[in-house]
Write a protein that holds these residues in place. Structure first.
Motif, mmCIF file in Angstrom:
data_model
loop_
_atom_site.group_PDB
_atom_site.id
_atom_site.type_symbol
_atom_site.label_atom_id
_atom_site.label_comp_id
_atom_site.label_asym_id
_atom_site.label_seq_id
_atom_site.Cartn_x
_atom_site.Cartn_y
_atom_site.Cartn_z
ATOM 1 N N LEU A 13 21.643 40.990 19.434
ATOM 2 C CA LEU A 13 22.345 40.483 20.615
ATOM 3 C C LEU A 13 23.524 41.392 20.929
ATOM 4 C CD1 LEU A 13 22.588 36.617 20.116
ATOM 5 C CD2 LEU A 13 20.836 37.918 21.308
ATOM 6 N N SER A 14 23.695 41.701 22.194
ATOM 7 C CA SER A 14 24.855 42.467 22.637
ATOM 8 C C SER A 14 25.293 41.877 23.967
ATOM 9 C CB SER A 14 24.509 43.953 22.778
ATOM 10 O OG SER A 14 25.678 44.713 23.002
ATOM 11 N N SER A 15 26.228 40.964 23.899
ATOM 12 C CA SER A 15 26.591 40.169 25.073
ATOM 13 C C SER A 15 27.105 41.029 26.226
ATOM 14 C CB SER A 15 27.663 39.143 24.697
ATOM 15 O OG SER A 15 27.130 38.163 23.864
ATOM 16 N N ASP A 16 26.805 40.564 27.417
ATOM 17 C CA ASP A 16 27.353 41.148 28.636
ATOM 18 C C ASP A 16 27.551 39.976 29.596
ATOM 19 O OD1 ASP A 16 28.188 42.854 30.599
ATOM 20 O OD2 ASP A 16 26.528 44.260 30.352
ATOM 21 N N PRO A 17 28.557 39.122 29.289
ATOM 22 C CA PRO A 17 28.652 37.809 29.924
ATOM 23 C C PRO A 17 28.737 37.806 31.439
ATOM 24 C CG PRO A 17 30.074 37.924 27.996
ATOM 25 C CD PRO A 17 29.596 39.317 28.261
ATOM 26 N N LYS A 18 29.226 38.874 32.037
ATOM 27 C CA LYS A 18 29.366 38.884 33.490
ATOM 28 C C LYS A 18 28.362 39.810 34.175
ATOM 29 C CE LYS A 18 34.219 37.497 33.657
ATOM 30 N NZ LYS A 18 35.552 37.772 34.220
ATOM 31 N N LEU A 19 27.355 40.257 33.424
ATOM 32 C CA LEU A 19 26.395 41.212 33.969
ATOM 33 C C LEU A 19 25.742 40.705 35.249
ATOM 34 C CD1 LEU A 19 24.794 43.875 33.610
ATOM 35 C CD2 LEU A 19 23.120 42.550 32.305
ATOM 36 N N ILE B 237 18.893 37.291 13.534
ATOM 37 C CA ILE B 237 19.630 37.696 14.729
ATOM 38 C C ILE B 237 20.974 38.253 14.287
ATOM 39 C CG2 ILE B 237 20.581 36.956 16.944
ATOM 40 C CD1 ILE B 237 18.690 34.571 16.855
ATOM 41 N N ILE B 238 21.325 39.430 14.791
ATOM 42 C CA ILE B 238 22.629 40.043 14.527
ATOM 43 C C ILE B 238 23.236 40.460 15.863
ATOM 44 C CG2 ILE B 238 21.968 40.843 12.220
ATOM 45 C CD1 ILE B 238 21.572 43.643 13.393
ATOM 46 N N SER B 239 24.498 40.872 15.827
ATOM 47 C CA SER B 239 25.173 41.312 17.057
ATOM 48 C C SER B 239 25.742 42.712 16.897
ATOM 49 C CB SER B 239 26.313 40.357 17.436
ATOM 50 O OG SER B 239 25.828 39.133 17.894
ATOM 51 N N PHE B 240 25.567 43.539 17.923
ATOM 52 C CA PHE B 240 26.224 44.836 18.037
ATOM 53 C C PHE B 240 27.069 44.792 19.317
ATOM 54 C CE2 PHE B 240 22.747 47.594 15.796
ATOM 55 C CZ PHE B 240 23.131 47.080 14.568
ATOM 56 N N PRO B 241 28.301 45.298 19.280
ATOM 57 C CA PRO B 241 29.133 45.270 20.485
ATOM 58 C C PRO B 241 28.752 46.348 21.503
ATOM 59 C CG PRO B 241 30.331 46.302 18.687
ATOM 60 C CD PRO B 241 29.031 45.821 18.110
ATOM 61 N N ASN B 242 29.171 46.128 22.743
ATOM 62 C CA ASN B 242 29.099 47.157 23.781
ATOM 63 C C ASN B 242 30.459 47.185 24.465
ATOM 64 O OD1 ASN B 242 29.084 45.494 26.369
ATOM 65 N ND2 ASN B 242 27.308 44.597 25.322
ATOM 66 N N PRO B 243 30.805 48.257 25.170
ATOM 67 C CA PRO B 243 32.144 48.385 25.749
ATOM 68 C C PRO B 243 32.522 47.266 26.717
ATOM 69 C CG PRO B 243 31.066 50.521 25.715
ATOM 70 C CD PRO B 243 30.023 49.521 25.330
ATOM 71 N N ARG B 244 31.579 46.794 27.534
ATOM 72 C CA ARG B 244 31.891 45.759 28.521
ATOM 73 C C ARG B 244 32.239 44.441 27.823
ATOM 74 N NH1 ARG B 244 27.659 48.472 29.244
ATOM 75 N NH2 ARG B 244 26.205 46.814 28.682
ATOM 76 N N TRP B 245 31.464 44.124 26.816
ATOM 77 C CA TRP B 245 31.720 42.908 26.044
ATOM 78 C C TRP B 245 33.053 43.019 25.297
ATOM 79 C CZ3 TRP B 245 28.717 41.705 20.937
ATOM 80 C CH2 TRP B 245 29.150 40.479 20.418
ATOM 81 N N ALA B 246 33.271 44.165 24.641
ATOM 82 C CA ALA B 246 34.500 44.364 23.863
ATOM 83 C C ALA B 246 35.748 44.204 24.729
ATOM 84 C CB ALA B 246 34.481 45.738 23.201
ATOM 85 N N LYS B 247 35.695 44.710 25.961
ATOM 86 C CA LYS B 247 36.843 44.602 26.857
ATOM 87 C C LYS B 247 37.098 43.162 27.299
ATOM 88 C CE LYS B 247 39.112 47.118 29.010
ATOM 89 N NZ LYS B 247 40.588 47.317 28.857
ATOM 90 N N MET B 248 36.052 42.351 27.351
ATOM 91 C CA MET B 248 36.255 40.945 27.674
ATOM 92 C C MET B 248 36.981 40.231 26.544
ATOM 93 S SD MET B 248 33.097 39.156 29.668
ATOM 94 C CE MET B 248 34.054 37.640 29.721
ATOM 95 N N VAL B 249 36.615 40.556 25.303
ATOM 96 C CA VAL B 249 37.226 39.901 24.143
ATOM 97 C C VAL B 249 38.640 40.420 23.919
ATOM 98 C CG1 VAL B 249 37.003 39.464 21.659
ATOM 99 C CG2 VAL B 249 34.953 39.525 23.105
ATOM 100 N N PHE B 250 38.847 41.728 24.176
ATOM 101 C CA PHE B 250 40.157 42.355 23.974
ATOM 102 C C PHE B 250 40.616 43.020 25.274
ATOM 103 C CE2 PHE B 250 38.045 42.393 19.813
ATOM 104 C CZ PHE B 250 38.995 41.752 19.032
#
Length: 414
Positions: A101-107, A146-159
């Protein structure tokens, strides 16, 4: 320890502890092209652990959005038979699977919700008659994780206050932390200790055989969740029908059970936002009567929630209730990760949609009709949402109508 070394530890943990890959076994990895270097570490670890073949199914969320927006809608609704045939072939070969999973909540924020809903409903309809494919994991016929890897768009939402590079570093640090990976530890040994604790919780809860759980908190949640008879709480380590132990989620903190699909009454408020079909749904709630959602609301992206509930009849019923102490590693980070796998392991949660046969004793041996007769919910979808809070109270009612305190101030009392 270098980042590279921690990734290697993560890969080994995923393959050996999460999957417990068997000698000569086929492994499927579902991943984004954004994570090629890290996926290669998984492939390498899998072959070192004895995998017979590793197949990576690549996807790209950005291209996926372009297709969702621009492709012919009728083409997107198609689900050709060869896709089912391929899945069955893999399953006949006894495959294991890693889903990244690599979230992109606003995609999908600017994509028509009704269009997304129509396409997803068509896919769910196409699965009718092919339930055996879903049941491979639903009945634990093979290992999966199921595991998670970050992506830049997701990381910027969290931080949001960090630049992209800093945000990505912090995201990786958090993922390593919640997966119990440090510079100098043995994460495989750490996970053995951790799952032993989860196993003790599910043993105690299963022995109680509660008829129902009564949940209340200051958000307004006041709900009674009836449980099926002869239920079995699950969580932490599981076992396939062939007797192979595995851990389906990294990280995981939960123990979970099967609600009776006609015995939930009351109102539950989500304690965290949730990404549905690429859109972030906030401040949502459900009201249940005799097991079915009779009313619901959300402050943002209400239509995404509505479309999900209209997927099929089972989407309006509960399929899972999971308990997690508020005082736990992910919760204590104090962040919203906008990722179902991570956020659900920071909070007590429920799921609307399908239930898991292994939450009934010997349930994997029952037919769909037999499961329905026992109160199991059947659906083509499953959506976890968080409802746990610092002040959560949960009372279990046993078969003799005795009240047993399960949660006080958000945490297990035993």
């Amino acid at each position: 320890m270098s980042f590279e070394s921690k990734i290697e530890k993560f890969a080994e943990l995923t393959v050996k502890t999460g999957l417990n890959i068997q000698k000569g076994q086929l492994l499927l990895i579902n991943a984004s092209v954004e994570h090629v270097p890290h996926v290669r570490k998984l492939v390498e670890a899998a072959y070192k652990a004895g995998a017979g073949e590793v197949i990576v199914n690549w996807g790209d969320p950005i291209c996926g959005k372009m297709t969702m927006v621009n492709a012919d809608e009728e083409a997107l609704k198609r689900h050709p038979q060869w896709e089912f045939d391929k899945a069955r072939d893999y399953q006949k070969r006894g495959c294991a699977a890693i889903n990244i999973l690599s979230s992109d909540p606003k995609l999908m924020e600017d994509v028509d919700s009704d269009r997304i809903g129509r396409i997803e409903k068509a896919h769910a309809e196409a699965m009718k008659g092919n339930e055996d494919i879903k049941n491979y994991t639903a009945k634990n016929e093979g290992q999966w994780v199921i595991i998670s890897f970050p992506n830049p768009r997701w990381a910027k939402m969290v931080f949001p206050d960090c630049n992209e590079e800093e945000a990505m570093k912090k995201m990786w640090d958090d993922i390593f932390y919640m997966c119990r990976i440090t510079d100098d530890n043995d994460p495989i040994a750490e996970w053995k200790k951790h799952t032993d604790k989860i196993i003790e919780h599910k043993k105690v809860l299963t022995e109680y055989q509660f008829k129902e759980l009564r949940c209340k908190n200051s958000l307004g949640t006041d709900i009674v969740v009836g449980l099926v008879e002869n239920h079995a709480w699950a969580g932490g380590a599981m076992t396939t029908t062939k007797g192979v132990p595995f851990i389906p989620n990294l990280p995981t903190e939960e123990v979970f059970c099967m609600p009776h699909n006609k015995k939930t009454n009351g109102k539950v408020f989500a304690s965290k936002p949730l990404c549905i079909s690429g859109k972030l749904v906030k401040d949502f709630w459900f009201e249940f009567k005799d097991g079915v959602v009779v009313d619901f609301g959300a402050s943002e992206n209400y239509d995404s929630l509505k479309n999900f509930l209209n997927t099929d009849e089972g989407a309006k019923h509960l399929g899972e209730i999971a308990l997690i102490s508020y005082d736990s590693p992910i919760s204590n980070l104090g962040r919203i990760f906008y990722n179902g796998l991570i956020d659900e392991n920071a909070s007590c949660h429920m799921a609307v949609g399908t239930s898991f046969p292994y939450n009934i004793k010997n349930g994997t041996e029952l037919s769909e009709d037999e499961l329905k007769a026992r109160g199991s919910n059947i659906s083509m979808v499953h959506l976890d949402f968080m409802f746990g809070t610092r002040d959560m109270s949960i009372i279990g009612i046993d078969q003799n109508d005795k009240e047993v305190e399960v949660f006080r101030n958000g945490n297990f009392v035993f």
